[in-house]
Structure formats: C-alpha cells, structure tokens
Design a protein around this motif. Structure first.
Motif, short mmCIF file in Angstrom:
data_model
loop_
_atom_site.label_atom_id
_atom_site.label_comp_id
_atom_site.label_asym_id
_atom_site.label_seq_id
_atom_site.Cartn_x
_atom_site.Cartn_y
_atom_site.Cartn_z
N ALA A 1 0.76 -1.31 -0.20
CA ALA A 1 -0.05 -0.13 0.13
C ALA A 1 1.01 1.10 -0.01
O ALA A 1 2.07 1.01 0.22
CB ALA A 1 -0.73 0.10 1.22
N VAL A 2 0.25 2.45 -0.21
CA VAL A 2 1.13 3.74 -0.22
C VAL A 2 0.00 4.66 0.75
O VAL A 2 -0.89 4.51 0.51
CB VAL A 2 1.06 4.33 -1.52
CG1 VAL A 2 1.80 5.71 -1.54
CG2 VAL A 2 1.85 3.69 -2.53
N MET A 3 0.77 5.09 1.62
CA MET A 3 0.11 5.98 2.70
C MET A 3 0.37 7.36 2.01
O MET A 3 1.66 7.77 2.08
CB MET A 3 0.28 5.81 4.18
CG MET A 3 -0.28 7.09 5.10
SD MET A 3 0.16 6.55 6.88
CE MET A 3 -0.67 5.13 7.01
N VAL A 4 -0.57 8.44 2.02
CA VAL A 4 -0.29 9.51 1.48
C VAL A 4 -0.68 10.68 2.59
O VAL A 4 -1.70 10.56 2.97
CB VAL A 4 -1.03 9.92 0.31
CG1 VAL A 4 -0.71 11.52 -0.04
CG2 VAL A 4 -0.43 9.09 -0.75
N LEU A 5 0.14 11.54 2.73
CA LEU A 5 -0.06 12.54 4.01
C LEU A 5 -0.12 14.13 3.32
O LEU A 5 0.96 14.23 2.58
CB LEU A 5 0.98 12.70 5.16
CG LEU A 5 1.35 11.25 5.62
CD1 LEU A 5 2.54 11.37 6.63
CD2 LEU A 5 0.05 10.64 6.17
N PHE A 6 -1.20 14.96 3.54
CA PHE A 6 -1.19 16.04 3.21
C PHE A 6 -1.28 17.20 4.42
O PHE A 6 -1.80 16.86 5.13
CB PHE A 6 -2.58 16.46 2.31
CG PHE A 6 -2.64 15.54 0.98
CD1 PHE A 6 -2.02 16.24 -0.03
CD2 PHE A 6 -3.31 14.40 0.85
CE1 PHE A 6 -1.88 15.41 -1.26
CE2 PHE A 6 -3.44 13.85 -0.23
CZ PHE A 6 -2.69 14.20 -1.41
N SER B 1 -6.20 -2.41 15.51
CA SER B 1 -5.60 -1.73 14.40
C SER B 1 -4.17 -2.05 14.30
O SER B 1 -3.64 -2.33 13.24
CB SER B 1 -5.78 -0.21 14.30
OG SER B 1 -7.05 0.05 14.36
N ILE B 2 -3.47 -2.08 15.45
CA ILE B 2 -1.94 -2.18 15.56
C ILE B 2 -1.75 -3.67 15.32
O ILE B 2 -0.83 -3.76 14.30
CB ILE B 2 -1.37 -1.79 16.91
CG1 ILE B 2 -1.36 -0.32 16.91
CG2 ILE B 2 -0.10 -2.23 17.08
CD1 ILE B 2 -1.17 0.34 18.28
N GLY B 3 -2.20 -4.85 15.80
CA GLY B 3 -2.16 -5.88 15.39
C GLY B 3 -2.62 -6.28 14.34
O GLY B 3 -1.87 -7.08 13.54
N VAL C 1 -1.79 3.75 11.58
CA VAL C 1 -1.14 2.96 11.81
C VAL C 1 0.10 2.62 10.48
O VAL C 1 -0.69 2.25 9.39
CB VAL C 1 -1.74 1.65 12.23
CG1 VAL C 1 -0.72 0.44 12.57
CG2 VAL C 1 -2.59 1.80 13.53
N LEU C 2 1.30 2.54 10.55
CA LEU C 2 2.20 2.23 9.69
C LEU C 2 3.17 1.11 10.00
O LEU C 2 3.97 1.21 10.87
CB LEU C 2 3.05 3.70 9.40
CG LEU C 2 3.74 3.47 8.29
CD1 LEU C 2 3.11 3.47 6.83
CD2 LEU C 2 4.85 4.63 8.30
N PRO C 3 2.95 -0.11 9.08
CA PRO C 3 3.97 -1.18 9.62
C PRO C 3 5.25 -0.97 8.82
O PRO C 3 5.30 -0.36 7.85
CB PRO C 3 3.16 -2.39 9.03
CG PRO C 3 2.47 -2.02 7.87
CD PRO C 3 1.87 -0.57 8.32
N ALA D 1 2.31 3.98 15.31
CA ALA D 1 0.96 4.42 15.39
C ALA D 1 0.94 5.84 15.98
O ALA D 1 1.82 6.10 16.80
CB ALA D 1 0.45 3.31 16.38
N TRP D 2 0.09 6.48 15.02
CA TRP D 2 -0.15 8.00 15.97
C TRP D 2 -1.63 8.19 16.04
O TRP D 2 -2.35 7.71 15.06
CB TRP D 2 0.59 8.97 15.31
CG TRP D 2 0.38 9.26 13.54
CD1 TRP D 2 -0.50 10.18 13.26
CD2 TRP D 2 0.94 9.02 12.63
NE1 TRP D 2 -0.37 10.35 11.80
CE2 TRP D 2 0.51 9.28 11.53
CE3 TRP D 2 2.11 7.90 12.39
CZ2 TRP D 2 1.03 9.31 10.17
CZ3 TRP D 2 2.39 7.67 11.22
CH2 TRP D 2 1.81 8.18 10.14
N TYR D 3 -2.06 8.98 16.87
CA TYR D 3 -3.30 9.10 17.50
C TYR D 3 -3.88 10.52 16.92
O TYR D 3 -2.96 11.45 17.50
CB TYR D 3 -3.73 8.52 18.83
CG TYR D 3 -3.32 7.17 19.18
CD1 TYR D 3 -4.35 6.37 19.07
CD2 TYR D 3 -2.02 6.94 19.42
CE1 TYR D 3 -4.01 5.11 19.42
CE2 TYR D 3 -1.71 5.58 19.82
CZ TYR D 3 -2.56 4.55 19.79
OH TYR D 3 -2.42 3.22 20.01
N LEU D 4 -5.06 10.80 16.75
CA LEU D 4 -5.46 12.42 16.40
C LEU D 4 -6.66 12.37 17.24
O LEU D 4 -7.53 11.66 17.95
CB LEU D 4 -5.99 12.06 14.96
CG LEU D 4 -4.75 11.92 13.91
CD1 LEU D 4 -5.39 11.59 12.56
CD2 LEU D 4 -3.63 12.82 14.05
#
Length: 312
Positions: free
Chosen positions: A97-102, A258-260, A295-297, A309-312
């Motif tokens: 996958a690709v995660m994109v942040l703006f 989500s993490i597991g 969550v980013l493995p 993992a980061w929380y918002l």
C-alpha cells in the motif's frame, strides 16, 4: 487544535495489482470535496504521487503541486492543501500500500516533514531531499544547509538504528542537533522512519510542535522474542501520559485491533472510530480523548520490524 497533517489517505493495489485505488482516508469535514475526488481516482505505476512512491521504492515528498506530476492540483489548492508526502509499504519487492499525508497552510502552521537521503557512493552523510516547514522559515533554511553523519541528529540516529525512532523534549535532547532552532518555534517532538533500498537509505522525519502537532500521541510497538505478540517500545503523548508505565507487561496479539492488524496483514491502517478497537492502546487513547489512529507497519526483508502508530 489543528494538526499539522490535514488529510491521510491509503492507496492499495486493485484486483489486477496494476493500479492503485482509494483505500480510505482520515480528514475533517472541510476536506470532503477533496476526498470525493480521491475516491474515484486510480493511479498506475509511476503515475501521480502514490504511483511515484510505488515506482521509486522509497518515500517521496512534493512541496509544490503546480507544474508537477501531481494529478489533483486544482482540488488540493482549493482545499488549502500545500504539500504531499507518500510513504510506500513493501513486503520484499512487492507493494502492499501507499500512505499519503497532506499538509495545509496557514499563518500558525509550525512543524516539519522532511525526507533525508544517503547514497554511500556519494557521501557518508545524510542530506535533505526536501521538506515542508509551514511558517518555520529559519528552521527550514538551517535544515537545508545541514548534513548528518550516521548516528547523529534525528535522521542520523534513525539511519543507525534501522528502526522508527521517537525523540521527545527536543529542547533538552542532546541527540537532536537542531534543538535551539526547534525550541525557538515550539517544536518539541521528532519521529524518524527509515527506508532502505539497496545500499541507499532514506529517512522520513516528522517534527511536531505543541500548537500544530503532527499527532497527539505517537507509539512504536515491536514483536517480542517469540514473535507471538507486540510489546510497547517507545512513545510520546501530548497529555504527558507515562506510556511505558501504562503498557508495562501488556501486549497486542497479531491481528488484534488496528496495530495487531497491521502485523497480520502487512497493511497500513486508518481507523476513524477507536471504540471499535479492543486493544489496551486504543482504550488508553480513548480515555485521553483521542478517537482516530493511523498505523504504519515497518517491514524489512518481508518481516515486520515495528509498528508506528499515531493518534489524532
């Protein structure tokens, strides 16, 4: 409170695995129109920001959309988005996958997202490829003229560790070489993520300020010795929670929450509703008033090395 990152998207291979399709996003209501455009988009290999990260095999950053390979420029500008970062997740040579942040742009926007790179044939140091700094002009100038040897500063320490890294209380951190510049503008937490392609190393860094934090909490979880569960490695929380004490003796099983789940699937995850997550980490975040998780493995040689993992 506005976070530094305004939109997080996931792009996943379609059934043919020849194109990337929309796999969900986290954003506030003001970005619904941009989300609607993204939902119908497809990106081939090396096309657009997600496709470029797929083809390059490492993170890419675009600090200007105009006259670039970016495909949704008009909609992004209209939504007030000014910078995009794409983080690919590979299992071996195969894209998961690709995660994109703006990021957005306003007068109080302080923080930084940076991409650093070392090519051992050219240098023994790591230099800046590009970065987005909001309104932190002096910090940006100094960063563009700084290089880091392996083991020094956030980029160099992440490079040496080969692991995601969190440095908190940057104004007191001897390992953060730009601490004076950072403390002047309120940057107080740094996160580094390493990528290796062949002999070359790339490090993505997130520098978070109290006024516009990247996230309200960061956590790194790693497999235990038996690789049967994840244990807490390190973290930083804007609420000053003692995460190490909170998670002492606690684990997250493969496939749990989500993490597991990121470990079980090798896929990044976005969760808008933490109440659907039964893990100790989700319960703790909910108690602190946090409702969403990214969550980013971090995968190396097709095996999980860590989960950020980061929380918002």
């Amino acid at each position: 409170m506005k976070t530094f990152i305004r939109v997080v998207e996931l792009w996943v291979p379609d059934r043919t695995r020849t194109r990337l399709e929309f796999g969900g996003s986290l954003c506030s209501a003001e970005f619904e129109e941009f989300r609607a455009v993204s939902e119908n988009a497809l990106f081939a290999y090396d096309e657009g920001l997600p496709g470029k990260a797929w083809a390059s095999g490492h993170p890419v950053i675009l600090t200007k959309f105009a006259n670039s390979y970016f495909k949704r420029t008009d909609e992004a500008v209209e939504a007030g988005l000014t910078c995009g970062v794409a983080l690919p997740v590979f299992a071996g040579e195969f894209l998961m996958a690709v995660m994109v942040l703006f990021c957005g742009d306003d007068a109080k926007h302080v923080g930084a997202i940076e991409l650093w790179h070392n090519d051992p044939d050219k240098s023994h140091e790591m230099g800046l490829v590009d970065g987005y700094y909001g309104t932190a002009d002096m910090f940006e100038f100094n960063s563009r003229h700084t290089k880091f040897p392996r083991g020094f500063g956030l980029p160099g320490r992440t490079w040496k560790a080969g692991m995601p890294l969190i440095i908190k209380d940057l104004h007191n951190a001897k390992g953060f070489l730009r601490w004076e510049d950072a403390s002047e503008i309120g940057i107080n937490c740094g996160v580094g993520i390493p990528y290796t392609t062949g002999d070359e190393t790339w490090v993505m860094t997130f520098l978070s300020a109290q006024a516009t934090p990247i996230a309200r909490r960061f956590e790194i979880w790693v497999p235990d010795a038996s690789r049967s569960a994840l244990t807490f490695h390190s973290g930083d929380c804007s609420k000053q929670a003692d995460l190490a004490a909170l998670y002492d003796g606690k684990t997250i099983r493969r496939g749990e929450g989500s993490i597991g789940g990121a470990w079980a699937t090798g896929m990044p995850a976005l969760n808008e509703h933490l109440k659907q997550d039964e893990t100790i980490s989700a319960a703790s975040a909910r108690a602190a008033g946090m409702n969403q998780i990214v969550v980013l493995p971090v995968i190396e040689h097709a095996a999980l090395k860590a989960v950020l993992a980061w929380y918002l």
